[in-house]
Design a protein around this motif. Sequence first.
Motif, PDB file in Angstrom:
ATOM      1  N   MET A  28     -50.418  36.469 145.444  1.00  0.00           N
ATOM      2  CA  MET A  28     -51.737  37.084 145.551  1.00  0.00           C
ATOM      3  C   MET A  28     -52.803  36.157 145.021  1.00  0.00           C
ATOM      4  SD  MET A  28     -50.595  40.876 144.381  1.00  0.00           S
ATOM      5  CE  MET A  28     -52.225  41.486 144.242  1.00  0.00           C
ATOM      6  N   PHE A  29     -53.940  36.320 145.572  1.00  0.00           N
ATOM      7  CA  PHE A  29     -55.074  35.484 145.189  1.00  0.00           C
ATOM      8  C   PHE A  29     -56.247  36.386 144.887  1.00  0.00           C
ATOM      9  CE2 PHE A  29     -53.200  31.455 146.317  1.00  0.00           C
ATOM     10  CZ  PHE A  29     -52.230  31.825 147.248  1.00  0.00           C
ATOM     11  N   SER A  30     -57.186  35.795 144.146  1.00  0.00           N
ATOM     12  CA  SER A  30     -58.377  36.575 143.841  1.00  0.00           C
ATOM     13  C   SER A  30     -59.602  35.676 143.913  1.00  0.00           C
ATOM     14  CB  SER A  30     -58.265  37.176 142.442  1.00  0.00           C
ATOM     15  OG  SER A  30     -58.400  36.157 141.460  1.00  0.00           O
ATOM     16  N   ALA A  31     -60.687  36.324 144.228  1.00  0.00           N
ATOM     17  CA  ALA A  31     -61.981  35.638 144.197  1.00  0.00           C
ATOM     18  C   ALA A  31     -62.971  36.609 143.616  1.00  0.00           C
ATOM     19  CB  ALA A  31     -62.399  35.231 145.605  1.00  0.00           C
ATOM     20  N   GLY A  32     -63.695  36.175 142.568  1.00  0.00           N
ATOM     21  CA  GLY A  32     -64.550  37.138 141.908  1.00  0.00           C
ATOM     22  C   GLY A  32     -65.846  36.545 141.441  1.00  0.00           C
ATOM     23  N   ILE A  33     -66.790  37.427 141.181  1.00  0.00           N
ATOM     24  CA  ILE A  33     -68.056  36.998 140.606  1.00  0.00           C
ATOM     25  C   ILE A  33     -68.352  37.871 139.409  1.00  0.00           C
ATOM     26  CG2 ILE A  33     -68.993  36.139 142.778  1.00  0.00           C
ATOM     27  CD1 ILE A  33     -70.692  38.755 142.812  1.00  0.00           C
ATOM     28  N   ASN A  34     -69.148  37.308 138.495  1.00  0.00           N
ATOM     29  CA  ASN A  34     -69.566  38.041 137.310  1.00  0.00           C
ATOM     30  C   ASN A  34     -70.989  38.511 137.526  1.00  0.00           C
ATOM     31  OD1 ASN A  34     -70.098  39.072 134.803  1.00  0.00           O
ATOM     32  ND2 ASN A  34     -69.954  37.129 133.717  1.00  0.00           N
ATOM     33  N   LEU A  35     -71.144  39.804 137.674  1.00  0.00           N
ATOM     34  CA  LEU A  35     -72.465  40.357 137.931  1.00  0.00           C
ATOM     35  C   LEU A  35     -73.356  40.269 136.693  1.00  0.00           C
ATOM     36  CD1 LEU A  35     -71.294  43.494 139.917  1.00  0.00           C
ATOM     37  CD2 LEU A  35     -72.249  41.409 140.879  1.00  0.00           C
ATOM     38  N   LEU A  36     -72.714  40.345 135.553  1.00  0.00           N
ATOM     39  CA  LEU A  36     -73.505  40.350 134.321  1.00  0.00           C
ATOM     40  C   LEU A  36     -74.165  38.990 134.082  1.00  0.00           C
ATOM     41  CD1 LEU A  36     -74.024  42.470 132.143  1.00  0.00           C
ATOM     42  CD2 LEU A  36     -72.154  41.500 130.835  1.00  0.00           C
ATOM     43  N   SER A  37     -73.507  37.949 134.586  1.00  0.00           N
ATOM     44  CA  SER A  37     -74.048  36.609 134.316  1.00  0.00           C
ATOM     45  C   SER A  37     -75.363  36.389 135.051  1.00  0.00           C
ATOM     46  CB  SER A  37     -73.032  35.549 134.713  1.00  0.00           C
ATOM     47  OG  SER A  37     -72.867  35.534 136.125  1.00  0.00           O
ATOM     48  N   PHE A 175     -67.599  23.277 117.333  1.00  0.00           N
ATOM     49  CA  PHE A 175     -68.347  24.530 117.454  1.00  0.00           C
ATOM     50  C   PHE A 175     -67.362  25.653 117.773  1.00  0.00           C
ATOM     51  CE2 PHE A 175     -68.145  25.567 121.957  1.00  0.00           C
ATOM     52  CZ  PHE A 175     -67.706  24.357 122.493  1.00  0.00           C
ATOM     53  N   PHE A 176     -67.836  26.839 117.569  1.00  0.00           N
ATOM     54  CA  PHE A 176     -67.065  28.032 117.980  1.00  0.00           C
ATOM     55  C   PHE A 176     -68.080  29.126 118.265  1.00  0.00           C
ATOM     56  CE2 PHE A 176     -63.477  30.659 118.553  1.00  0.00           C
ATOM     57  CZ  PHE A 176     -63.830  31.921 118.088  1.00  0.00           C
ATOM     58  N   GLN A 177     -67.985  29.746 119.390  1.00  0.00           N
ATOM     59  CA  GLN A 177     -68.983  30.768 119.722  1.00  0.00           C
ATOM     60  C   GLN A 177     -68.419  31.744 120.752  1.00  0.00           C
ATOM     61  OE1 GLN A 177     -71.847  27.928 121.190  1.00  0.00           O
ATOM     62  NE2 GLN A 177     -71.409  28.457 123.315  1.00  0.00           N
ATOM     63  N   PRO A 178     -69.031  32.933 120.801  1.00  0.00           N
ATOM     64  CA  PRO A 178     -68.661  33.825 121.912  1.00  0.00           C
ATOM     65  C   PRO A 178     -69.055  33.179 123.222  1.00  0.00           C
ATOM     66  CG  PRO A 178     -69.980  35.003 120.287  1.00  0.00           C
ATOM     67  CD  PRO A 178     -70.034  33.542 119.933  1.00  0.00           C
ATOM     68  N   ASP A 179     -68.297  33.456 124.191  1.00  0.00           N
ATOM     69  CA  ASP A 179     -68.413  32.692 125.427  1.00  0.00           C
ATOM     70  C   ASP A 179     -68.982  33.551 126.536  1.00  0.00           C
ATOM     71  OD1 ASP A 179     -68.061  30.674 127.295  1.00  0.00           O
ATOM     72  OD2 ASP A 179     -66.027  31.364 127.757  1.00  0.00           O
ATOM     73  N   ARG A 180     -68.156  34.491 127.029  1.00  0.00           N
ATOM     74  CA  ARG A 180     -68.554  35.198 128.204  1.00  0.00           C
ATOM     75  C   ARG A 180     -68.414  36.699 127.986  1.00  0.00           C
ATOM     76  NH1 ARG A 180     -70.380  31.765 130.352  1.00  0.00           N
ATOM     77  NH2 ARG A 180     -71.434  33.343 131.586  1.00  0.00           N
ATOM     78  N   PHE A 181     -69.288  37.393 128.630  1.00  0.00           N
ATOM     79  CA  PHE A 181     -69.110  38.849 128.754  1.00  0.00           C
ATOM     80  C   PHE A 181     -69.157  39.131 130.242  1.00  0.00           C
ATOM     81  CE2 PHE A 181     -69.170  39.932 124.411  1.00  0.00           C
ATOM     82  CZ  PHE A 181     -69.971  38.978 123.783  1.00  0.00           C
ATOM     83  N   ILE A 182     -68.110  39.746 130.738  1.00  0.00           N
ATOM     84  CA  ILE A 182     -67.963  39.850 132.192  1.00  0.00           C
ATOM     85  C   ILE A 182     -67.960  41.313 132.597  1.00  0.00           C
ATOM     86  CG2 ILE A 182     -66.463  39.370 134.169  1.00  0.00           C
ATOM     87  CD1 ILE A 182     -65.355  36.994 132.529  1.00  0.00           C
ATOM     88  N   ILE A 183     -68.840  41.609 133.509  1.00  0.00           N
ATOM     89  CA  ILE A 183     -68.677  42.836 134.315  1.00  0.00           C
ATOM     90  C   ILE A 183     -68.801  42.359 135.747  1.00  0.00           C
ATOM     91  CG2 ILE A 183     -69.556  45.110 134.909  1.00  0.00           C
ATOM     92  CD1 ILE A 183     -70.781  45.284 132.144  1.00  0.00           C
ATOM     93  N   GLY A 184     -67.670  42.310 136.410  1.00  0.00           N
ATOM     94  CA  GLY A 184     -67.724  41.691 137.726  1.00  0.00           C
ATOM     95  C   GLY A 184     -66.821  42.345 138.725  1.00  0.00           C
ATOM     96  N   LEU A 185     -66.825  41.780 139.869  1.00  0.00           N
ATOM     97  CA  LEU A 185     -65.984  42.270 140.960  1.00  0.00           C
ATOM     98  C   LEU A 185     -64.997  41.187 141.332  1.00  0.00           C
ATOM     99  CD1 LEU A 185     -68.657  43.948 143.253  1.00  0.00           C
ATOM    100  CD2 LEU A 185     -66.909  45.092 141.906  1.00  0.00           C
ATOM    101  N   GLN A 186     -63.785  41.608 141.617  1.00  0.00           N
ATOM    102  CA  GLN A 186     -62.748  40.687 142.042  1.00  0.00           C
ATOM    103  C   GLN A 186     -62.237  41.156 143.389  1.00  0.00           C
ATOM    104  OE1 GLN A 186     -60.646  38.186 140.301  1.00  0.00           O
ATOM    105  NE2 GLN A 186     -62.413  37.928 138.965  1.00  0.00           N
ATOM    106  N   TYR A 187     -62.071  40.194 144.274  1.00  0.00           N
ATOM    107  CA  TYR A 187     -61.487  40.542 145.569  1.00  0.00           C
ATOM    108  C   TYR A 187     -60.076  39.995 145.579  1.00  0.00           C
ATOM    109  CZ  TYR A 187     -60.754  41.028 150.529  1.00  0.00           C
ATOM    110  OH  TYR A 187     -60.246  41.387 151.756  1.00  0.00           O
ATOM    111  N   ILE A 188     -59.142  40.876 145.805  1.00  0.00           N
ATOM    112  CA  ILE A 188     -57.731  40.479 145.765  1.00  0.00           C
ATOM    113  C   ILE A 188     -57.203  40.413 147.204  1.00  0.00           C
ATOM    114  CG2 ILE A 188     -55.491  40.993 144.714  1.00  0.00           C
ATOM    115  CD1 ILE A 188     -57.806  40.801 142.706  1.00  0.00           C
TER     116      ILE A 188
END
Lengths: 189, 646
Positions: A28-37, A175-188
């Motif tokens: 299986m494969f997926s393709a997704g985008i992060n809407l929050l970004s 460095f160390f920091q929070p990176d990503r917050f994701i609310i996105g859609l993935q197409y499988i």
Amino acid sequence: MKRKRIPTWILLLAFWMTGPQIHAEGRMFSAGINLLSLLDLGTFEADLGMGLSRHTSVHVKGIYNPFIWKNTGNDLRHKQLTWSLQGRYWPWYQFAGWYVGGKVQHSLYNRSGWKNPQVQEGRAFGLGAEIGYNWMLNKHLNLEFAAGCWGGYDRHHTYATGCCGRLIEQDKGLFFQPDRFIIGLQYIF
Amino acid sequence: MKYSTITSFRCSVFLFLWLASSCATQRKLELVRQGSADAHLSLLQEERTLAFNHTEDPKAQDTIRVKDLSGKEVFLMRAVQDEDGEMIASEVLEPAVITATFRNVAERLGVVDLQFCIHVPASLQDPSWQIRFYPKLCVQNDTLILDPVLVTGSDYRQRQLRGYEAYEEFLRSIITDSSQLRYQALIAHFLDRNENNLQDLRWEEILRYYERRGLIFYNNLKIQNLDNYFQYKVKAPYLNCPIYLDTPATDSTTTHAYQYTLRTRPRLRKADLYLTGEIWKDGSLLYAMPQSDPLTFYISSLATLQEDRTRYVQRIVERKALTKTIAYIDFAQGSARIDTCLHENASELARIENNIVELLSNKTFLIDSLVITSTCSPEGRYSLNQRLAHERGKSLQHHFQQFVNDQMAKWEEEQKQTLCLDWTVNDSLQTPTASPILPPARDSLPAFSFINHTIPEDWDRLKVLVQHDSLLQQREELLQIINAPLAPDLKENQLRRQQDFGRLYRVLFPLMRTVRFDFHLHRRGMVKDTLHTTEIDTLYEAGKAALLERDFEKALTLLRPYQDLNTAVACLCLDYNHTAKSILQTLRPSGKRDYLLALTHARLNERQEALQHLVHCFEMDPSLKFRGNLDPEISQLMQAFNLNEQ
């Protein structure tokens, strides 16, 4: 900012992942985008993933933001070109439910305008971790929620302004920091 | 400001009303405790209207006490004018109601219907109460609590229903469909997406992963706390037992009829009925009423009309008696010696010896003689068998003769020892006894003769054995040989040539080597050969006892052959009216017979004949008039035609 070429081996890897193996039986494969970004000054974040087994998958993610937002005061920018290679572990099943991931990430960035007109431009490379949840909407679509952090080595210059500004500072270090917050859609598929 | 004034006014009115109602309830409870408001029992009967002058106020006083000007007390009374024109003081008394506390009821077909009323005064009823009445029946040594009667106030009922509604709502909120406890949509999407990759997954695993665990936990919590929630919400649960009646409380005195069918028991004469009760409010007991005075039901049965007669049967007793037994005693070939170690000889001999001892000790019979008949099987020469059978018979005779002699000697020794002991004891106590103490049943030691009889070759027995042996293949040929008029040795030779001789030799011949013991007895102390005696017919007595025990089926089975009055009584108890009528019509007229015949006719709606027999019955036995009140069939006739007065 200097334009950097995407390393060839990443392209090859992407081709291998998105090439003839797309319709390999059982994989299986997926393709997704992060809407929050998108709220991050129009940052476009996308990833491609491939399931390796019931519990594991590998993902390649790219984050790109070329925009400079003109403002009455400072120009707002969070330009970046970031790529990461992530491996995920799914306790239940790939692309379903919870996952934890580890990644290696490289980022070129140029940001300014949040507090002052100074522009910070630099490169970071490091390792990160992510935890997320995929909620199945239908056979092909997932709603993804995730949060991550990363840390590593960073080298940057700070200029007084975005255009031909005076070099104020030059720094490098861990460095160390929070990176990503994701609310996105993935197409499988 | 105005709004708050109105609100506070409304609150105070509400508070006042609530206090007033609770005070009223408390006062009512006090009245009940003091006995001013009590429920009671009465017999079920038609309402009788009392002659009462409604134009006058029954509570109006006929006599008034006043004081005149001098302070003297004067009674002013109602006065009426009599026939002489004189004014006479009169007082109208309030009518007194007399309630009967007992009733005669008739048992029919083994059951009795007890009917009574429960009176509940208005002062005992309250909207917030439930009154539970428990009729209690005392029958012989048993106490039966009958199904309760409930009188439920409207408020009590409403609270009860509200509680149950809340509980049912809680029950409905419990999820029983397991599919609702899973993310069904997610399962469907998962299966759709991975339909090619599910070979490593088990269905249970998928179901378990997509369970809604929080909901399941909450659901289970509800299920575990069902009882607690029930107790919390339903303060006044329904009674968990059969209820005779559940009626709403009213503002007036109510009367509730009750009927109970009691299965009668042997010797049941009466049943006492009491009433107990409880007042409940909001699921808790407010007051337990004391037990009421009893109502008594006297139970009459047709079985008491049975005739107490005794029947006798004639029995013929003969002086002589005969008892036989057979023993299989084996001898060695050609030998007449008794070998106790051979086959079953020891047990067979012991059995015969026990029989002899029992007969010697028997209190009814004495042994005259013992005939020992020994038989042999046909193999070998007839003359040899004849001699051998005779010797074996003698051997057995000698054996048992010796046994009897030894037994007698042993008893004599026991007798002597018993006498010596008694004299020794008496000597020590220095109280001389009038006569020696002898062991019972052995005071006359019998002497009897032994007779030896032989059947050298018992061909008759062989014939019977062959006829009953289904495994013989040449049975007909064998029987022909046995029945042939030939010498025994010749028959034996012919038998030897048959195929079945092997079976004959192995199986049937041993059965022929028997010894039969015929004990010829006579009754002790009896001189005549026969004696005709009469003794009580125990079957008839058992039938009468079954009638008294109310086991009518058994009684009829036992009494049917006699076709007398008791048989008719058993038939009537079982409602076999035509059979009873046919029996009674054959009997000689008597008071009881005509009474039963009248009852039978009354049951069959033959009023003319019933009355005729009833009149005859009362002429012959006037006491049966009182019995008539106990049987509904007769009492109806007596009331209809005023036979009580005549």
